[in-house]
Design a protein around this motif. Structure first.
Motif, mmCIF file in Angstrom:
data_model
loop_
_atom_site.group_PDB
_atom_site.id
_atom_site.type_symbol
_atom_site.label_atom_id
_atom_site.label_comp_id
_atom_site.label_asym_id
_atom_site.label_seq_id
_atom_site.Cartn_x
_atom_site.Cartn_y
_atom_site.Cartn_z
ATOM 1 N N VAL A 485 43.936 48.593 30.091
ATOM 2 C CA VAL A 485 43.486 48.265 28.742
ATOM 3 C C VAL A 485 41.996 47.934 28.803
ATOM 4 N N GLN A 486 41.199 48.613 27.967
ATOM 5 C CA GLN A 486 39.763 48.355 27.892
ATOM 6 C C GLN A 486 39.510 47.312 26.817
ATOM 7 N N ALA A 487 39.291 46.081 27.226
ATOM 8 C CA ALA A 487 39.167 44.966 26.293
ATOM 9 C C ALA A 487 37.710 44.706 25.934
ATOM 10 N N GLY A 488 36.952 45.770 25.701
ATOM 11 C CA GLY A 488 35.540 45.635 25.362
ATOM 12 C C GLY A 488 34.922 46.990 25.100
ATOM 13 N N PRO A 489 33.602 47.042 24.903
ATOM 14 C CA PRO A 489 32.960 48.274 24.440
ATOM 15 C C PRO A 489 32.761 49.356 25.495
ATOM 16 N N ASN A 490 32.972 49.055 26.776
ATOM 17 C CA ASN A 490 32.725 50.074 27.804
ATOM 18 C C ASN A 490 33.674 49.885 28.982
ATOM 19 N N GLU A 491 33.514 50.738 29.986
ATOM 20 C CA GLU A 491 34.471 50.792 31.089
ATOM 21 C C GLU A 491 34.471 49.538 31.958
ATOM 22 N N SER A 492 33.418 48.712 31.878
ATOM 23 C CA SER A 492 33.412 47.490 32.682
ATOM 24 C C SER A 492 34.508 46.526 32.246
ATOM 25 N N TYR A 493 35.106 46.779 31.062
ATOM 26 C CA TYR A 493 36.178 45.917 30.540
ATOM 27 C C TYR A 493 37.563 46.494 30.811
ATOM 28 N N LEU A 494 37.635 47.582 31.561
ATOM 29 C CA LEU A 494 38.915 48.221 31.825
ATOM 30 C C LEU A 494 39.621 47.543 32.996
ATOM 31 N N PHE A 495 40.737 46.900 32.711
ATOM 32 C CA PHE A 495 41.510 46.195 33.735
ATOM 33 C C PHE A 495 43.005 46.396 33.505
ATOM 34 N N ASP A 496 43.768 46.073 34.542
ATOM 35 C CA ASP A 496 45.198 45.788 34.357
ATOM 36 C C ASP A 496 45.290 44.306 34.031
ATOM 37 N N TRP A 497 46.139 43.953 33.065
ATOM 38 C CA TRP A 497 46.172 42.586 32.550
ATOM 39 C C TRP A 497 47.541 41.954 32.756
ATOM 40 N N LEU A 498 47.518 40.641 32.886
ATOM 41 C CA LEU A 498 48.748 39.858 32.928
ATOM 42 C C LEU A 498 48.801 38.973 31.698
ATOM 43 N N VAL A 499 49.880 39.086 30.946
ATOM 44 C CA VAL A 499 50.132 38.178 29.827
ATOM 45 C C VAL A 499 51.260 37.259 30.272
ATOM 46 N N PHE A 500 50.961 35.974 30.350
ATOM 47 C CA PHE A 500 51.911 35.020 30.908
ATOM 48 C C PHE A 500 51.920 33.744 30.077
ATOM 49 N N LYS A 501 53.129 33.390 29.600
ATOM 50 C CA LYS A 501 53.279 32.133 28.880
ATOM 51 C C LYS A 501 54.160 31.197 29.703
ATOM 52 N N PRO A 502 53.590 30.115 30.238
ATOM 53 C CA PRO A 502 54.387 29.183 31.047
ATOM 54 C C PRO A 502 55.331 28.367 30.169
ATOM 55 N N GLU A 503 56.330 27.778 30.808
ATOM 56 C CA GLU A 503 57.302 26.958 30.075
ATOM 57 C C GLU A 503 56.651 25.728 29.476
ATOM 58 N N THR A 504 55.671 25.162 30.179
ATOM 59 C CA THR A 504 54.927 24.000 29.683
ATOM 60 C C THR A 504 53.429 24.313 29.754
ATOM 61 N N PRO A 505 52.625 23.745 28.889
ATOM 62 C CA PRO A 505 51.186 24.032 28.882
ATOM 63 C C PRO A 505 50.519 23.640 30.204
ATOM 64 N N ILE A 506 49.546 24.458 30.646
ATOM 65 C CA ILE A 506 48.781 24.180 31.858
ATOM 66 C C ILE A 506 47.291 24.392 31.568
#
Length: 599
Positions: A485-506
């Motif tokens: 996913v490219q999360a910005g205007p150019n290829e420097s923002y292209l990453f594999d991402w982790l979306v993680f919601k813990p059971e309790t806030p950290i």
């Protein structure tokens, strides 16, 4: 006892990750400004011009100002950048090899070569600022190479001490190496000046047949020392940086405290132990040693005087300049390295006593002990872990992609993604691209790449969340791996991402990714597979041992990485194409990691 070439194998293997890391270095800091000044690689005219101009208006580091322009365009190429850094390290090896060859009577090559390898590894293992001093071209061609040329100068004096007949080239070698080293940095200047004086004093104390030559060399060293320290630029720089006489006076008054605080760093590293072991291993063939000429007390006292002279003079020089000794970590680290030179000299001078008390330790046993000490040093472990785990290769891929974006957007204003991966010792300057256009060295980077505007801007996590918009983030312990996913205007923002919601806030999230082998990772595929199997078989582990070698660890802190609505963390975990992730572990304390994803 002659040291066999077979010892080159273990010591050579230990050196490899430091050499490997040099090929993942990138420009930073003043590198951009020097590249802008140089018209092409080996630009002699601009280098000489810069040397003269700097001596007149900025500083007396005439050699440094020549070299950084002469090699300035090397920063455009990763291979060129690595070549300069490795060349500087090669100066240290050459100096050590020359010294040990003279001490062992020039009879053969294997013994001085092995001893020089041991010396290089001691240097790598004990230096407190290895990354910023030797993996950044501008600093490597100043403070870095200067302390290396100190060894070359010591070699030249050792050569004259033991040679039966002094030729003109021997004197030229000593004077030239001393003059070049003095122009690199104030630390090298002080060390070379005191070394030259010490050599002359010892020659007269011994009534050496070449004492007139040592005196001649000392006079030339004094000339270059004054040429450097009395440069008009040294005084002009104080004015340009608004350093008043009152401020310098206050700094001088605190110089004693600074000396006690920063001058003994080298004694807390591997340097003292390695100095003793080197003296035990070195099969010296000289005649009458310092200890036999005088006594053990005189040798120890002389070493103490030289140490106080070098460290004290350096602290005082900085107190009278615009940067005190404690304002940059590379400065105390340099003093620590120079103190190691004194330690080795004193240990060799006291060799008879050391042989007496360490006679029970064979040279083979001493060499084995050297390997153990080096392997346990923090610098060695950090370098090996980052190289073997693939962290260094991933850092290189991320950095190369960002600089490729700058090249592709010449004539435009561009934003690039901040640097998320760091590797030791390749990461010499943190993130070289500042977050604001007004910050240094933004202007120099824009000029180098022909950009209208430049800044590093955080990725837009919303673009990642758009890819999973149909999934309920409100669920506890939510995990999603979102590739490419490219999360910005150019290829420097292209990453594999982790979306993680813990059971309790950290407040802090540490992510450990286990990856497959890659071409840039200096580990055979079968070994990577074994490490991966061992780690992935565990649902949780405490970081250490084989786990550190199996993957890449990143730590994220703050609310900028969290979705405001759901509280889920959205973090980059891999550069697509650089590595394939096969498992993900997370930790809230950075110690215990729990598996959340297996691919």
């Amino acid at each position: 006892m002659r040291l066999s070439w077979k010892w080159c194998l273990p010591f050579g293997v230990l050196v490899l990750p430091f050499v490997y890391s040099a090929f993942f270095t990138f420009p930073g800091g003043d590198d951009f400004d020097r590249a802008n000044t140089a018209r092409y690689l080996f630009d002699v005219y601009k280098a000489v011009e810069s040397m003269g101009w700097s001596w007149w208006v900025w500083s007396g580091r005439y050699t440094h100002h020549f070299l950084v322009i002469f090699f300035g365009d090397a920063v455009w190429s990763r291979l060129g950048y690595a070549a300069v850094c490795l060349g500087v390290m090669g100066v240290y090896f050459l100096g050590m090899f020359g010294i040990f060859r003279e001490l062992t009577g020039r009879r053969e090559y294997s013994t001085p070569f092995v001893l020089a390898l041991v010396g290089m590894l001691t240097f790598f293992a004990g230096h407190e600022n290895l990354n910023a001093t030797y993996y950044l071209v501008t600093d490597a061609l100043g403070l870095g190479i200067g302390n290396g040329i100190v060894l070359i100068f010591i070699w030249s004096l050792t050569r004259i001490w033991f040679c039966p007949h002094v030729e003109k080239r021997d004197v030229v070698f000593a004077v030239a190496s001393g003059g070049i080293g003095i122009g690199c940095y104030e630390h090298a200047a002080v060390a070379i000046f005191i070394t030259g004086c010490t050599g002359a004093a010892l020659a007269f104390a011994y009534d050496h047949k070449h004492k007139a030559v040592f005196w001649k060399i000392a006079k030339w060293i004094l000339f270059f020392f004054l040429l450097s320290f009395l440069a008009r630029g040294n005084f002009r720089r104080q004015t340009k940086r608004s350093v008043s006489f009152e401020e310098m006076l206050v700094n001088v008054q605190h110089a004693g405290i600074d000396w006690f605080k920063y001058s003994f760093i080298g004694f807390g590293s591997v340097f003292p132990v390695m100095a003793v072991l080197l003296a035990r291993i070195c099969p010296a063939t000289w005649g009458q040693s310092f200890q036999r000429r005088w006594s053990l007390i005189w040798v120890l006292g002389g070493g103490l005087v030289v140490f106080i002279g070098v460290s004290g003079a350096i602290v005082l020089v900085h107190a009278m300049s615009d940067v005190t000794i404690g304002e940059a970590s590379k400065l105390p680290a340099s003093v620590g390295l120079l103190s190691a030179y004194v330690m080795v000299g004193v240990a060799l001078g006291c060799r008879e006593s050391l042989q007496k008390y360490l006679g029970w330790l064979s040279k083979g046993g001493a060499l084995a002990l050297v390997v153990l000490i080096l392997v346990l040093s923090p610098n060695m472990q950090r370098t090996w872990i980052d190289a073997v785990s693939g962290t260094t290769a991933l850092f290189g891929a991320e950095q190369a992609r960002r600089f490729d974006v700058l090249l592709a957007h010449q004539g435009e204003s561009v934003s690039v993604c901040p640097l998320f991966t760091t590797a030791y010792p390749a990461t010499s300057f943190g993130d070289p691209i500042p977050s604001h256009a007004s910050q240094w060295p933004n202007k120099q980077i824009r000029k180098m790449y022909g950009l209208k505007g430049l800044q590093s801007v955080q990725p837009q996590k919303e673009k990642v969340l758009e890819q999973i918009a149909s999934k309920p983030l409100e669920e506890a312990q939510y995990v999603e791996y979102v590739p490419r996913v490219q999360a910005g205007p150019n290829e420097s923002y292209l990453f594999d991402w982790l979306v993680f919601k813990p059971e309790t806030p950290i407040q802090t999230l540490s992510v450990f990714t286990v990856t497959k082998n890659t071409e840039d990772r200096p580990v055979p595929e079968w070994l990577t597979n074994i490490m991966n199997d061992v780690v992935l078989a565990k649902d949780s582990f405490e970081m250490g041992g084989i786990e550190q070698l199996a993957g890449v660890r990143r730590t994220f802190t703050g609310t900028s990485w969290q979705d405001e609505t759901s509280g889920a963390w959205v973090v980059p975990v891999n550069v697509p194409g650089a590595a394939d992730v096969v498992g993900v572990y997370v930790s809230r304390d950075g110690v215990t990691f729990n598996k959340i994803l297996y691919r």
